[in-house]
Write a protein that holds these residues in place. Structure first.
Motif, short mmCIF file in Angstrom:
data_model
loop_
_atom_site.label_atom_id
_atom_site.label_comp_id
_atom_site.label_asym_id
_atom_site.label_seq_id
_atom_site.Cartn_x
_atom_site.Cartn_y
_atom_site.Cartn_z
N ASN A 12 0.81 -1.22 0.00
CA ASN A 12 0.00 0.00 0.00
C ASN A 12 0.84 1.27 0.00
OD1 ASN A 12 -2.35 -1.59 0.11
ND2 ASN A 12 -2.22 -1.69 2.33
N PHE A 13 1.85 1.31 -0.84
CA PHE A 13 2.71 2.49 -1.00
C PHE A 13 3.53 2.80 0.25
CE2 PHE A 13 -0.50 2.95 -4.25
CZ PHE A 13 0.22 3.39 -5.35
N GLN A 14 3.78 1.82 1.10
CA GLN A 14 4.59 2.03 2.29
C GLN A 14 5.94 1.35 2.13
OE1 GLN A 14 2.43 0.96 5.79
NE2 GLN A 14 0.98 2.63 5.53
N PHE A 15 6.97 2.08 2.54
CA PHE A 15 8.34 1.61 2.41
C PHE A 15 9.02 1.60 3.77
CE2 PHE A 15 7.07 3.44 -1.56
CZ PHE A 15 7.64 2.65 -2.52
N GLU A 16 9.69 0.52 4.07
CA GLU A 16 10.51 0.44 5.26
C GLU A 16 11.86 1.06 4.92
OE1 GLU A 16 12.15 -3.03 8.27
OE2 GLU A 16 11.48 -3.58 6.26
N SER A 20 21.65 5.91 7.93
CA SER A 20 23.02 5.74 8.40
C SER A 20 23.20 6.00 9.89
CB SER A 20 23.97 6.62 7.59
OG SER A 20 23.58 7.98 7.68
N ASP A 21 22.26 6.70 10.53
CA ASP A 21 22.35 6.93 11.97
C ASP A 21 21.63 5.84 12.77
OD1 ASP A 21 19.67 7.49 11.54
OD2 ASP A 21 19.70 9.42 12.58
N GLY A 22 21.16 4.79 12.09
CA GLY A 22 20.49 3.68 12.75
C GLY A 22 18.98 3.84 12.85
N THR A 23 18.46 5.00 12.49
CA THR A 23 17.02 5.23 12.54
C THR A 23 16.32 4.35 11.51
OG1 THR A 23 17.36 7.52 13.20
CG2 THR A 23 15.21 6.97 12.30
N GLN A 24 15.20 3.76 11.93
CA GLN A 24 14.37 2.96 11.04
C GLN A 24 12.94 3.45 11.15
OE1 GLN A 24 14.82 -1.01 12.51
NE2 GLN A 24 16.81 -1.29 11.53
N GLY A 25 12.18 3.30 10.07
CA GLY A 25 10.79 3.68 10.10
C GLY A 25 10.10 3.37 8.80
N VAL A 26 8.85 3.81 8.70
CA VAL A 26 8.04 3.56 7.51
C VAL A 26 7.69 4.89 6.86
CG1 VAL A 26 5.86 2.62 6.66
CG2 VAL A 26 7.14 1.41 8.45
N PHE A 27 7.94 4.98 5.57
CA PHE A 27 7.59 6.14 4.76
C PHE A 27 6.34 5.79 3.96
CE2 PHE A 27 8.22 8.14 0.46
CZ PHE A 27 7.83 9.41 0.84
N ASP A 28 5.30 6.62 4.11
CA ASP A 28 4.04 6.41 3.41
C ASP A 28 4.01 7.29 2.16
OD1 ASP A 28 1.41 6.27 2.49
OD2 ASP A 28 0.56 6.23 4.50
N LEU A 29 4.32 6.69 1.03
CA LEU A 29 4.37 7.43 -0.23
C LEU A 29 3.00 7.98 -0.61
CD1 LEU A 29 5.95 8.42 -2.72
CD2 LEU A 29 5.51 6.19 -3.75
N ALA A 30 1.93 7.24 -0.33
CA ALA A 30 0.58 7.72 -0.68
C ALA A 30 0.28 9.03 0.05
CB ALA A 30 -0.45 6.66 -0.33
N GLU A 31 0.62 9.10 1.30
CA GLU A 31 0.41 10.33 2.08
C GLU A 31 1.25 11.47 1.50
OE1 GLU A 31 1.43 11.87 6.54
OE2 GLU A 31 0.63 9.85 6.34
N TYR A 32 2.49 11.16 1.15
CA TYR A 32 3.38 12.16 0.56
C TYR A 32 2.78 12.70 -0.74
CZ TYR A 32 7.71 14.28 -1.13
OH TYR A 32 8.66 15.17 -1.60
N PRO A 43 4.18 9.50 -12.02
CA PRO A 43 4.33 8.06 -12.25
C PRO A 43 4.28 7.24 -10.96
CG PRO A 43 5.98 9.27 -13.48
CD PRO A 43 5.30 10.26 -12.58
N LEU A 44 4.62 7.86 -9.82
CA LEU A 44 4.63 7.14 -8.55
C LEU A 44 3.24 6.81 -8.04
CD1 LEU A 44 7.53 8.24 -8.76
CD2 LEU A 44 7.50 8.42 -6.29
N ARG A 45 2.22 7.37 -8.65
CA ARG A 45 0.84 7.06 -8.25
C ARG A 45 0.44 5.65 -8.71
NH1 ARG A 45 -0.92 11.71 -6.11
NH2 ARG A 45 0.12 13.60 -6.82
N ASP A 46 1.25 5.06 -9.60
CA ASP A 46 1.07 3.67 -10.04
C ASP A 46 1.94 2.80 -9.12
OD1 ASP A 46 1.13 1.18 -11.25
OD2 ASP A 46 1.89 1.92 -13.17
N ARG A 52 9.56 0.37 -8.00
CA ARG A 52 10.83 0.33 -8.73
C ARG A 52 11.90 1.22 -8.12
NH1 ARG A 52 9.77 1.31 -14.86
NH2 ARG A 52 12.00 0.94 -14.88
N CYS A 53 11.68 1.65 -6.89
CA CYS A 53 12.63 2.55 -6.23
C CYS A 53 13.98 1.86 -6.01
CB CYS A 53 12.06 3.03 -4.91
SG CYS A 53 11.90 1.74 -3.68
N PHE A 54 14.99 2.68 -5.81
CA PHE A 54 16.33 2.20 -5.51
C PHE A 54 17.06 3.31 -4.75
CE2 PHE A 54 16.37 4.18 -9.65
CZ PHE A 54 17.52 4.96 -9.66
N ILE A 55 18.18 2.98 -4.18
CA ILE A 55 18.99 3.95 -3.46
C ILE A 55 20.18 4.33 -4.33
CG2 ILE A 55 20.45 4.34 -1.43
CD1 ILE A 55 18.66 2.26 0.01
N ASP A 56 20.42 5.64 -4.44
CA ASP A 56 21.59 6.14 -5.16
C ASP A 56 22.17 7.29 -4.35
OD1 ASP A 56 23.51 6.48 -7.15
OD2 ASP A 56 22.24 7.86 -8.28
#
Length: 83
Positions: A12-16, A20-32, A43-46, A52-56
């Protein structure tokens, strides 16, 4: 400078996220997306595309060139605690 080290699509558009500081959480892309608009965000609404996200260079990115800064994602208004 804080960096994003790990991303995992949950559902449901949520990402764990883990930083780098050890913080963890959930980002809600739908809310964003409810509060932000623009051609690179459309395009992110699909859900298939959103996954298809990645870290760079420590940022959360997508193939269309969109990058969300780790400092922004780390803010309490975007990063929810893992319960």
């Amino acid at each position: 400078m804080i960096k994003l080290l790990y991303v995992n699509y949950l559902k449901n558009f949520q990402f764990e996220l883990e930083f780098s500081d050890g913080t963890q959480g959930v980002f809600d892309l739908a809310e964003y997306l409810n509060n932000h608009h623009g051609p690179l965000l459309e395009p992110l609404r699909d859900e298939k595309y959103a996954r298809r996200c990645f870290i760079d260079a420590g940022a959360l990115c997508w193939p269309n060139g969109l990058e969300l800064a780790p400092a922004r994602l780390h803010e309490p208004r975007y990063l929810k605690s893992v319960a």
